[in-house]
Enzyme design. Structure first.
Site, PDB file in Angstrom:
ATOM      1  N   GLU A 189       5.199   6.544  -9.873  1.00 31.89           N
ATOM      2  CA  GLU A 189       3.811   6.291  -9.438  1.00 31.89           C
ATOM      3  C   GLU A 189       3.448   7.227  -8.284  1.00 31.89           C
ATOM      4  OE1 GLU A 189       2.703   2.202  -8.689  1.00 31.89           O
ATOM      5  OE2 GLU A 189       4.173   1.459 -10.111  1.00 31.89           O
ATOM      6  N   GLY A 201       0.784  -1.230   0.000  1.00 30.83           N
ATOM      7  CA  GLY A 201       0.000   0.000   0.000  1.00 30.83           C
ATOM      8  C   GLY A 201       0.814   1.277   0.000  1.00 30.83           C
ATOM      9  N   SER A 202       1.998   1.271  -0.651  1.00 28.78           N
ATOM     10  CA  SER A 202       2.760   2.525  -0.664  1.00 28.78           C
ATOM     11  C   SER A 202       2.049   3.578  -1.512  1.00 28.78           C
ATOM     12  CB  SER A 202       4.195   2.293  -1.150  1.00 28.78           C
ATOM     13  OG  SER A 202       4.234   1.976  -2.520  1.00 28.78           O
ATOM     14  N   ASN A 203       1.366   3.161  -2.572  1.00 33.65           N
ATOM     15  CA  ASN A 203       0.580   4.128  -3.354  1.00 33.65           C
ATOM     16  C   ASN A 203      -0.619   4.621  -2.541  1.00 33.65           C
ATOM     17  OD1 ASN A 203       1.442   4.649  -6.267  1.00 33.65           O
ATOM     18  ND2 ASN A 203       1.742   2.447  -6.086  1.00 33.65           N
ATOM     19  N   ASP A 263      -5.979  -4.063 -18.494  1.00 35.85           N
ATOM     20  CA  ASP A 263      -5.094  -3.001 -19.004  1.00 35.85           C
ATOM     21  C   ASP A 263      -5.544  -2.386 -20.327  1.00 35.85           C
ATOM     22  OD1 ASP A 263      -3.481  -3.552 -16.808  1.00 35.85           O
ATOM     23  OD2 ASP A 263      -2.293  -5.012 -17.911  1.00 35.85           O
ATOM     24  N   ASN A 322      -6.963   2.696 -12.540  1.00 40.59           N
ATOM     25  CA  ASN A 322      -5.860   1.782 -12.233  1.00 40.59           C
ATOM     26  C   ASN A 322      -4.545   2.411 -12.660  1.00 40.59           C
ATOM     27  OD1 ASN A 322      -4.617  -0.663 -11.409  1.00 40.59           O
ATOM     28  ND2 ASN A 322      -4.553  -1.371 -13.527  1.00 40.59           N
ATOM     29  N   LEU A 347      -9.224  -9.808 -10.098  1.00 40.21           N
ATOM     30  CA  LEU A 347      -9.975  -9.205 -11.195  1.00 40.21           C
ATOM     31  C   LEU A 347     -11.223  -8.534 -10.625  1.00 40.21           C
ATOM     32  CD1 LEU A 347      -9.967  -9.065 -14.289  1.00 40.21           C
ATOM     33  CD2 LEU A 347     -11.385 -11.124 -14.294  1.00 40.21           C
ATOM     34  N   ILE A 348     -11.503  -7.333 -11.089  1.00 41.25           N
ATOM     35  CA  ILE A 348     -12.711  -6.636 -10.634  1.00 41.25           C
ATOM     36  C   ILE A 348     -13.907  -7.231 -11.378  1.00 41.25           C
ATOM     37  CG2 ILE A 348     -13.868  -4.381 -10.525  1.00 41.25           C
ATOM     38  CD1 ILE A 348     -11.397  -4.500  -8.781  1.00 41.25           C
ATOM     39  N   HIS A 375      -0.764   1.158 -14.094  1.00 49.25           N
ATOM     40  CA  HIS A 375       0.030   0.031 -14.574  1.00 49.25           C
ATOM     41  C   HIS A 375       1.488   0.476 -14.593  1.00 49.25           C
ATOM     42  CE1 HIS A 375       0.698  -3.763 -16.593  1.00 49.25           C
ATOM     43  NE2 HIS A 375       1.539  -3.124 -17.391  1.00 49.25           N
TER      44      HIS A 375
HETATM   45  C1  GRF Z   1       2.593  -0.841  -7.978  1.00 50.84           C
HETATM   46  O1  GRF Z   1       3.749  -1.033  -8.732  1.00 50.84           O
HETATM   47  C2  GRF Z   1       1.414  -0.765  -8.914  1.00 50.84           C
HETATM   48  O2  GRF Z   1       1.705  -0.205 -10.141  1.00 50.84           O
HETATM   49  C3  GRF Z   1       1.070  -2.188  -9.093  1.00 50.84           C
HETATM   50  O3  GRF Z   1       1.300  -2.774  -7.836  1.00 50.84           O
HETATM   51  C4  GRF Z   1       2.281  -2.028  -7.124  1.00 50.84           C
HETATM   52  C5  GRF Z   1       1.653  -1.658  -5.816  1.00 50.84           C
HETATM   53  O4  GRF Z   1       2.555  -1.260  -4.881  1.00 50.84           O
HETATM   54  N1  GRF Z   1      -0.235  -2.322  -9.663  1.00 50.84           N
HETATM   55  P1  GRF Z   1       2.051  -0.677  -3.492  1.00 50.84           P
HETATM   56  O5  GRF Z   1       1.196  -1.756  -2.808  1.00 50.84           O
HETATM   57  O6  GRF Z   1       1.261   0.558  -3.760  1.00 50.84           O
HETATM   58  O7  GRF Z   1       3.285  -0.398  -2.700  1.00 50.84           O
END
Ligand code: GRF
EC number: 2.1.2.2
Length: 192
Positions: free
Chosen positions: A176, A14-16, A147, A104, A89-90, A106
């Site tokens: 990202e 969950g870093s994003n 995608d 999403n 998959l959603i 990618h």
């Molecule tokens: C990211 O590289 C994203 O593009 C992919 O999964 C990774 C998620 O990383 N779909 P995090 O859990 O947000 O750290």
């Protein structure tokens, strides 16, 4: 005016997701209202707790039709869904219920290096094998094909031939973090 309500779907660290929690913490127009995960030990849960954002764990069975999840999202009055490392998959019912409202990211420049099986390190290994001089991110709407939803934004970053797949992954992850919340903020604000 009521704020636009975003739910984050994540299966891993969950870093994003964390970047979204930080970015929208004091936003006037947009708030992160919940996290949905299929993984009860996902790192994203602890991060959500830190920001007092409620999380919901639904195991794999619930994602087959998505019925219960759709009701839950409606109860929470969710306007948009952001996928941030969500590994299942959603279901198409959910995609229809939130048509053009699911995003999403990618970790490559689609349409290259996308499609079934292209996730996580598989993507970065393929980029390395293809001897690409750049990689990057693609932020797109989610439709029923992996995608293939409409592309909203792409940002590239240079990579060196000597970079390992892990180094490519690190460079892309940085892109990202810098762009995902910002781009989603722009799209959502346009709808206000
Ligand atoms: C990211 O590289 C994203 O593009 C992919 O999964 C990774 C998620 O990383 N779909 P995090 O859990 O947000 O750290």
């Amino acid at each position: 005016m009521t704020k636009k309500r975003i739910s984050i779907f994540a299966s891993g660290g969950g870093s994003n997701a964390l970047k979204f929690f930080e970015y929208f913490e004091n936003d006037q127009d947009i708030e992160i209202v919940s996290v949905f995960t299929n993984n009860k030990s996902a790192g994203v849960i602890e991060k959500a707790e830190r920001f007092s954002i409620p999380h919901n764990v639904y195991n794999r069975n619930y994602w087959e039709t998505g019925e219960v999840i759709i009701d839950h999202l409606k109860d929470q009055k969710v306007d948009y869904i952001v996928l941030a490392g969500f590994m299942l998959l959603i279901p198409s019912e959910l995609i229809r219920a939130f048509s053009n409202r699911i995003f999403n990211i990618h970790p490559a420049l689609l349409p290259k290096f996308g499609g079934k099986g292209m996730y996580g390190m598989n993507v970065h290994r393929a980029v390395k094998e293809a001897k690409e001089s750049e990689s990057g991110i693609t932020i797109h709407f989610v439709n029923e094909h992996y995608d293939e939803g409409e592309i909203i934004s792409q940002v590239s970053c240079p990579i060196a031939l000597s970079d390992s797949p892990e180094e490519i992954a690190q460079k892309v992850l940085r892109v990202e973090h810098e762009n995902y919340p910002k781009v989603i903020a722009e799209v959502v604000r346009k709808s206000i």
